[in-house]
Scaffold this motif. Structure first.
Motif, PDB file in Angstrom:
ATOM      1  N   ILE A  31       0.945  -1.032  -0.035  1.00 47.59           N
ATOM      2  CA  ILE A  31       0.047  -0.068  -0.201  1.00 47.59           C
ATOM      3  C   ILE A  31       0.920   1.315  -0.088  1.00 47.59           C
ATOM      4  CG2 ILE A  31      -1.785   1.329   1.109  1.00 47.59           C
ATOM      5  CD1 ILE A  31      -2.840  -1.248   2.537  1.00 47.59           C
ATOM      6  N   ASP A  32       1.891   1.192   0.768  1.00 51.24           N
ATOM      7  CA  ASP A  32       2.729   2.731   1.130  1.00 51.24           C
ATOM      8  C   ASP A  32       3.521   2.471  -0.225  1.00 51.24           C
ATOM      9  OD1 ASP A  32       1.862   2.662   3.486  1.00 51.24           O
ATOM     10  OD2 ASP A  32       3.683   1.730   4.508  1.00 51.24           O
ATOM     11  N   ARG A  33       3.569   1.751  -1.043  1.00 48.06           N
ATOM     12  CA  ARG A  33       4.527   1.828  -2.318  1.00 48.06           C
ATOM     13  C   ARG A  33       3.963   2.898  -3.231  1.00 48.06           C
ATOM     14  NH1 ARG A  33       6.511  -3.422  -5.017  1.00 48.06           N
ATOM     15  NH2 ARG A  33       7.886  -3.184  -3.467  1.00 48.06           N
ATOM     16  N   GLY A  34       2.419   2.901  -3.150  1.00 50.97           N
ATOM     17  CA  GLY A  34       1.683   3.860  -3.799  1.00 50.97           C
ATOM     18  C   GLY A  34       1.612   3.612  -5.411  1.00 50.97           C
ATOM     19  N   VAL A  71      -6.234  -4.353  12.083  1.00 49.90           N
ATOM     20  CA  VAL A  71      -6.628  -3.338  10.938  1.00 49.90           C
ATOM     21  C   VAL A  71      -7.645  -2.475  11.231  1.00 49.90           C
ATOM     22  CG1 VAL A  71      -7.717  -3.235   8.582  1.00 49.90           C
ATOM     23  CG2 VAL A  71      -5.988  -4.946   8.905  1.00 49.90           C
ATOM     24  N   LEU A  72      -8.591  -3.052  12.060  1.00 55.88           N
ATOM     25  CA  LEU A  72      -9.681  -2.625  12.638  1.00 55.88           C
ATOM     26  C   LEU A  72      -9.828  -2.504  14.073  1.00 55.88           C
ATOM     27  CD1 LEU A  72     -12.434  -3.576   9.957  1.00 55.88           C
ATOM     28  CD2 LEU A  72     -11.278  -1.265   9.961  1.00 55.88           C
ATOM     29  N   LYS A 129     -11.476   4.665  18.735  1.00 55.95           N
ATOM     30  CA  LYS A 129     -10.880   5.411  19.708  1.00 55.95           C
ATOM     31  C   LYS A 129     -11.210   6.872  19.278  1.00 55.95           C
ATOM     32  CE  LYS A 129      -9.517   2.301  22.729  1.00 55.95           C
ATOM     33  NZ  LYS A 129     -10.233   2.219  24.058  1.00 55.95           N
ATOM     34  N   ASN A 130     -10.429   7.446  18.422  1.00 54.06           N
ATOM     35  CA  ASN A 130     -10.801   8.799  18.033  1.00 54.06           C
ATOM     36  C   ASN A 130     -11.672   8.848  17.047  1.00 54.06           C
ATOM     37  OD1 ASN A 130     -10.319  11.297  17.196  1.00 54.06           O
ATOM     38  ND2 ASN A 130      -8.236  11.335  16.675  1.00 54.06           N
ATOM     39  N   VAL A 131     -12.870   9.089  17.257  1.00 53.98           N
ATOM     40  CA  VAL A 131     -13.984   9.193  16.594  1.00 53.98           C
ATOM     41  C   VAL A 131     -14.213  10.608  15.772  1.00 53.98           C
ATOM     42  CG1 VAL A 131     -15.268   7.315  17.547  1.00 53.98           C
ATOM     43  CG2 VAL A 131     -15.686   9.658  18.533  1.00 53.98           C
ATOM     44  N   LYS A 132     -13.338  11.381  15.930  1.00 52.34           N
ATOM     45  CA  LYS A 132     -13.647  12.802  15.544  1.00 52.34           C
ATOM     46  C   LYS A 132     -12.692  12.935  14.259  1.00 52.34           C
ATOM     47  CE  LYS A 132     -14.851  15.429  19.783  1.00 52.34           C
ATOM     48  NZ  LYS A 132     -16.046  15.394  19.135  1.00 52.34           N
ATOM     49  N   VAL A 133     -12.099  11.740  13.634  1.00 54.78           N
ATOM     50  CA  VAL A 133     -11.279  12.124  12.593  1.00 54.78           C
ATOM     51  C   VAL A 133     -11.942  11.117  11.505  1.00 54.78           C
ATOM     52  CG1 VAL A 133      -8.934  11.513  11.463  1.00 54.78           C
ATOM     53  CG2 VAL A 133      -9.057  12.472  13.971  1.00 54.78           C
ATOM     54  N   LYS A 134     -12.131  11.451  10.206  1.00 51.80           N
ATOM     55  CA  LYS A 134     -12.617  10.970   9.108  1.00 51.80           C
ATOM     56  C   LYS A 134     -11.836   9.654   9.051  1.00 51.80           C
ATOM     57  CE  LYS A 134     -14.925  14.452   6.727  1.00 51.80           C
ATOM     58  NZ  LYS A 134     -15.062  15.267   5.481  1.00 51.80           N
ATOM     59  N   PRO A 135     -12.368   8.584   8.519  1.00 51.58           N
ATOM     60  CA  PRO A 135     -11.895   7.143   8.528  1.00 51.58           C
ATOM     61  C   PRO A 135     -10.696   7.298   7.304  1.00 51.58           C
ATOM     62  CG  PRO A 135     -14.082   6.992   7.654  1.00 51.58           C
ATOM     63  CD  PRO A 135     -13.975   8.280   8.383  1.00 51.58           C
ATOM     64  N   GLU A 136     -10.631   7.979   6.546  1.00 51.05           N
ATOM     65  CA  GLU A 136      -9.755   8.088   5.496  1.00 51.05           C
ATOM     66  C   GLU A 136      -8.536   8.851   5.824  1.00 51.05           C
ATOM     67  OE1 GLU A 136     -12.972  11.000   4.026  1.00 51.05           O
ATOM     68  OE2 GLU A 136     -12.881   9.236   5.018  1.00 51.05           O
ATOM     69  N   VAL A 137      -8.690   9.638   6.872  1.00 45.05           N
ATOM     70  CA  VAL A 137      -7.533  10.569   7.191  1.00 45.05           C
ATOM     71  C   VAL A 137      -6.604   9.906   8.315  1.00 45.05           C
ATOM     72  CG1 VAL A 137      -6.952  12.713   8.301  1.00 45.05           C
ATOM     73  CG2 VAL A 137      -9.030  12.508   6.841  1.00 45.05           C
ATOM     74  N   GLY A 138      -5.370   9.877   8.046  1.00 47.00           N
ATOM     75  CA  GLY A 138      -4.458   9.137   9.069  1.00 47.00           C
ATOM     76  C   GLY A 138      -3.309   8.265   8.326  1.00 47.00           C
ATOM     77  N   ASN A 192      -6.816   3.607   7.878  1.00 51.35           N
ATOM     78  CA  ASN A 192      -6.980   4.726   7.117  1.00 51.35           C
ATOM     79  C   ASN A 192      -6.461   4.508   5.643  1.00 51.35           C
ATOM     80  OD1 ASN A 192      -5.577   6.486   9.824  1.00 51.35           O
ATOM     81  ND2 ASN A 192      -7.660   6.092   9.518  1.00 51.35           N
ATOM     82  N   LYS A 193      -5.520   3.760   5.505  1.00 49.61           N
ATOM     83  CA  LYS A 193      -4.952   3.549   4.067  1.00 49.61           C
ATOM     84  C   LYS A 193      -5.821   2.572   3.359  1.00 49.61           C
ATOM     85  CE  LYS A 193      -0.028   3.604   5.971  1.00 49.61           C
ATOM     86  NZ  LYS A 193       0.809   3.060   6.345  1.00 49.61           N
ATOM     87  N   LEU A 194      -6.378   1.849   4.083  1.00 50.32           N
ATOM     88  CA  LEU A 194      -7.570   0.790   3.167  1.00 50.32           C
ATOM     89  C   LEU A 194      -8.922   1.393   2.858  1.00 50.32           C
ATOM     90  CD1 LEU A 194      -6.903  -2.349   5.206  1.00 50.32           C
ATOM     91  CD2 LEU A 194      -6.582  -2.322   2.930  1.00 50.32           C
ATOM     92  N   VAL A 195      -9.204   2.445   3.580  1.00 46.63           N
ATOM     93  CA  VAL A 195     -10.411   3.051   3.470  1.00 46.63           C
ATOM     94  C   VAL A 195     -10.176   4.101   2.237  1.00 46.63           C
ATOM     95  CG1 VAL A 195     -12.010   4.924   4.248  1.00 46.63           C
ATOM     96  CG2 VAL A 195     -11.323   3.281   5.822  1.00 46.63           C
ATOM     97  N   ARG A 196      -8.981   4.813   2.128  1.00 48.51           N
ATOM     98  CA  ARG A 196      -8.565   5.619   0.884  1.00 48.51           C
ATOM     99  C   ARG A 196      -8.728   4.888  -0.448  1.00 48.51           C
ATOM    100  NH1 ARG A 196      -4.992   8.286   4.705  1.00 48.51           N
ATOM    101  NH2 ARG A 196      -3.283   7.129   4.072  1.00 48.51           N
ATOM    102  N   LEU A 197      -8.303   3.273  -0.453  1.00 48.69           N
ATOM    103  CA  LEU A 197      -8.478   2.415  -1.525  1.00 48.69           C
ATOM    104  C   LEU A 197      -9.657   2.301  -1.846  1.00 48.69           C
ATOM    105  CD1 LEU A 197      -5.321   0.105  -0.738  1.00 48.69           C
ATOM    106  CD2 LEU A 197      -5.379   2.071  -2.305  1.00 48.69           C
ATOM    107  N   MET A 198     -10.725   2.306  -0.873  1.00 48.79           N
ATOM    108  CA  MET A 198     -12.269   2.057  -1.163  1.00 48.79           C
ATOM    109  C   MET A 198     -12.713   3.229  -2.296  1.00 48.79           C
ATOM    110  SD  MET A 198     -13.546   1.201   2.324  1.00 48.79           S
ATOM    111  CE  MET A 198     -15.281   0.665   2.179  1.00 48.79           C
TER     112      MET A 198
END
Length: 543
Positions: A338-341, A373-374, A378-387, A392-398
Motif C-alpha cells: 500500500i505504502d509503495r503507492g 486493521v480495525l 478511539k478517535n471518532v472525530k477524525v474521518k476514517p480516510e484521514v491518517g 486509514n490507508k485501506l479506506v482511502r483505497l475504497m
C-alpha cells in the motif's frame, strides 16, 4: 572495412565450408558486437534466418564444446527476433537444442551429439548446456510454432525427468531448466494437467524447493523453525526458488482435486516457512514473498489453516492456541505494498484477496487481522480516510480509480466486519462504502451471505458517547447550523417540493426503495407529501 551485411555474408560463407576454429572466431566477434542488441533491422531478416539455419548445421557436426558454446550464444542473440526463428522452431531444430541442453526427449539418439550422457560435466560442457537452455527459453517464448513442437517432442516430460536430479544442479543449469518449465506451463495451458498427473511436476518442484530451502519437517506439515542466526537465502538459491514458485503457480491454477489435498498442505507448510525467511536484500525478500502470496491464492482455502496450526514458539503470543506469526508477515507485506503507492493491481490485490478469503473461512485469522486493521474506535472525530493507520490507508483505497483495487480493499474490510453493513459503516463511513454496498445490493443495510460466529464486536465508550456521529462521513462532527432556520415558510415549502420531485424520480428509476414509516408508526410531513398523487412528469410542474 566491412559493413554489417558483409559481415553476415562472410559468416555464412565460412559456415558453409570453413573449419570450426574459423567459424568460432567470426561468431565470437559478432557476439561481442551484438551481445546487447535487442532490436534488429528488417532488411537483414533473410540473412539472419540463414544464419540460424547455418548455426544448426554446425551444431550437428562433431565440433568442440567451445565452438558449440559460441554458436549457441549467437543463436541466443538471433532468437530475440521472432521473425527469423523458422529454422529453429522445427522438430529438427528443437531436437538439436534439446540435445545440447542434455534433455532426453526420447527421440532418435542420433540427435544426441557426441554421445552426451547425464554424468558429471566439465565447466566448458556446462556452459554449452546453459546456453542451449537459454536458447530454448527465447525460442519457446517468441515462437508459437516452437511451443507446438515442444509439445510434440515431449519437452516438458524431459524437463520433469531432469527435475529428479535437482539436488545436483549447478545454479544456471537449474535456473534455466525451471524457467523453461515455467514458460511451457504458462504458454501452453493444455500441458498443465499432463505435467501434474502424468509427470508429477508439482511433487518434483515441491521436493526441489524442500532441498533448496533445507526443509526439516518436524510435523505432518510443519517445517522446523528457522534458526534466527541463520544466514539469509543466497541470491542464487532465491532465483531458483522464484522460478519454481512461478511454475507451481501455473500448475495449480486449475480447480484442485480432492486427492491433491495432502500435496497442497505440504506446499502451504513450505510457503509458511519461506515467509519466515529473509534473502540478501529487502527487495528480493519482498519479491520472493510476492510469489509465495500468489501461490497461496491458488491453494484450497481450507488448506490455509496450515499457516496457523503449529505450536507457538518462544517469544510469540498465542491466540487460542494458534500461531499467527505468518499472518502478521502477510499483514506487513500488504502495508508495504500500500505504502509503495503504485502497481496496486499486480502488487497489492493478490495479498488482499488472500487475506480476505483466509479471513472469511478461518475465524482465528479474521479475529487476528481485525485486531490489527480495525481496532476498536478511539478517535471518532477524525474521518476514517484521514491518517496513517492501516485502516486509514485501506479506506482511502475504497475510492481508488481502479475498480479491481477498490473492490478488493472494500471486500477485505467488509469480511473483517463479518459482512455486517452496520459494522462496516462504523469503520468506513457510508460515502466510502457506497460502491461496495451498491454492488452487493446492500444499500438499505443487512449482511452478506457468509455465516459468521456471533460476538467479538463491541463498541468503545468513545464511539457510544459520540453524540454527532455522522454515518455518511464515518466520524463525530461538530453540529452544523440548521440551513432552514432563516427561511420563510414559502421558501421551506418550495425546497420541500423540490425534494419531493427528486425523491419521486429516484423511486421511479428504482434508485432508492419506497419510504417507510418512522419508528413511532407515524408519517412525517415529507412522507405524507410523498403519499399524494404525483403527475407522470413532476419536473414539468410550474410553481
Amino acid at each position: 572495412m566491412h559493413n554489417f551485411t558483409m559481415d553476415l555474408n562472410q559468416i555464412l560463407s565460412e559456415i558453409e565450408g570453413g573449419k570450426a576454429k574459423e567459424i568460432e572466431q567470426l561468431l565470437l566477434q559478432y557476439n561481442r558486437e551484438n551481445g546487447r542488441t535487442f532490436t534488429f533491422e528488417q532488411k537483414e531478416e533473410a540473412l539472419r534466418t540463414n544464419l540460424c539455419q547455418g548455426i544448426l548445421t554446425v551444431l550437428r557436426r562433431q565440433v568442440p564444446p567451445s565452438c558449440q558454446k559460441t554458436c549457441l550464444e549467437t543463436l541466443r542473440i538471433m532468437s530475440r527476433d521472432k521473425r527469423v526463428l523458422s529454422p529453429v522452431a522445427t522438430r529438427e531444430g528443437m531436437l538439436v537444442l534439446s540435445a545440447m541442453a542434455r534433455l532426453n526427449t526420447g527421440e532418435d539418439q542420433d540427435h544426441n551429439q557426441n554421445g552426451l550422457q547425464e554424468d558429471s560435466l566439465s565447466e566448458e560442457e556446462e556452459r554449452v548446456v546453459v546456453e542451449a537452455l537459454k536458447c530454448l527459453c527465447n525460442v519457446v517464448f517468441n515462437s508459437p510454432a516452437a511451443q507446438q513442437v515442444s509439445v510434440d517432442v515431449q519437452l516438458a516430460d524431459a524437463l520433469c525427468a531432469k527435475l529428479h536430479g535437482a539436488d545436483t544442479w549447478h545454479h544456471e543449469v537449474g535456473l534455466f531448466t525451471l524457467r523453461l518449465l515455467f514458460l511451457l506451463s504458462a504458454l501452453r495451458p493444455d500441458l498443465r494437467t499432463c505435467l501434474r498427473k502424468d509427470w508429477q511436476a508439482v511433487t518434483l518442484l515441491t521436493k526441489m524447493l524442500e532441498h533448496t530451502l533445507d526443509i526439516n519437517w518436524v510435523g505432518p506439515y510443519e517445517a522446523g523453525r528457522p534458526d534466527p542466526q541463520a544466514l539469509p537465502i543466497p541470491a542464487e538459491s532465491n532465483e531458483r526458488i522464484m522460478e519454481a514458485l512461478k511454475a507451481l503457480f501455473n500448475l495449480t491454477l486449475q480447480d484442485p482435486n480432492a486427492e491433491d489435498e495432502h500435496q497442497f498442505r505440504v506446499i502451504a507448510g513450505l510457503l509458511r516457512h519461506l515467509l519466515m525467511l529473509k534473502t540478501e536484500t529487502t527487495e528480493k525478500t519482498e519479491e520472493v514473498h510476492s510469489h509465495a502470496v500468489n501461490l497461496l491464492n491458488n491453494l484450497p482455502v481450507p488448506c490455509l489453516n496450515v499457516l496457523i496450526e503449529l505450536p507457538v514458539q518462544g517469544g510469540s503470543e498465542s491466540h487460542n492456541g494458534k500461531n499467527l506469526v505468518a499472518v502478521q508477515v502477510l499483514i506487513d507485506f500488504m502495508e508495504k505494498r500500500i505504502d509503495r503507492g503504485s502497481n496496486y493491481k499486480e502488487g497489492l490485490t493478490p495479498v488482499l484477496c488472500l487475506l480476505t478469503e483466509a479471513s472469511r473461512y478461518h475465524r482465528e485469522i479474521r479475529r487476528y487481522i481485525k485486531a490489527q486493521v480495525l481496532p476498536p474506535l478511539k478517535n471518532v472525530k477524525v474521518k476514517p480516510e484521514v491518517g496513517n493507520t492501516i485502516r486509514n490507508k485501506l479506506v482511502r483505497l475504497m475510492t481508488h480509480v481502479d475498480m479491481g483495487v477498490k473492490h478488493s480493499a472494500a471486500e477485505f474490510l467488509f469480511v473483517l466486519c463479518k459482512e455486517s453493513v452496520a459494522s462496516l459503516l462504523k469503520y468506513t463511513g457510508y460515502g466510502n462504502a457506497a460502491g461496495l454496498l451498491m454492488a452487493r445490493g446492500l444499500l438499505a443495510g443487512g449482511r452478506g451471505e457468509t455465516q459468521y460466529s456471533e460476538g467479538e464486536d463491541s463498541d468503545t465508550e468513545e464511539y457510544k458517547s459520540a453524540t454527532n456521529f455522522d454515518i455518511m462521513s464515518g466520524c463525530d462532527e461538530e453540529p452544523r447550523p440548521n440551513p432552514i432556520e432563516e427561511m420563510t415558510e414559502e421558501q421551506k415549502e418550495y425546497e420541500a417540493e423540490k425534494l419531493v420531485k427528486i425523491i419521486y424520480e429516484m423511486r421511479r428509476q428504482d434508485v432508492i426503495r419506497p419510504m417507510v414509516v418512522r419508528p413511532d408508526g407515524r408519517l412525517g410531513p415529507l412522507e405524507e407529501k410523498l403519499r399524494e398523487p404525483v403527475e407522470e412528469d413532476p419536473a414539468s410542474d410550474s410553481d
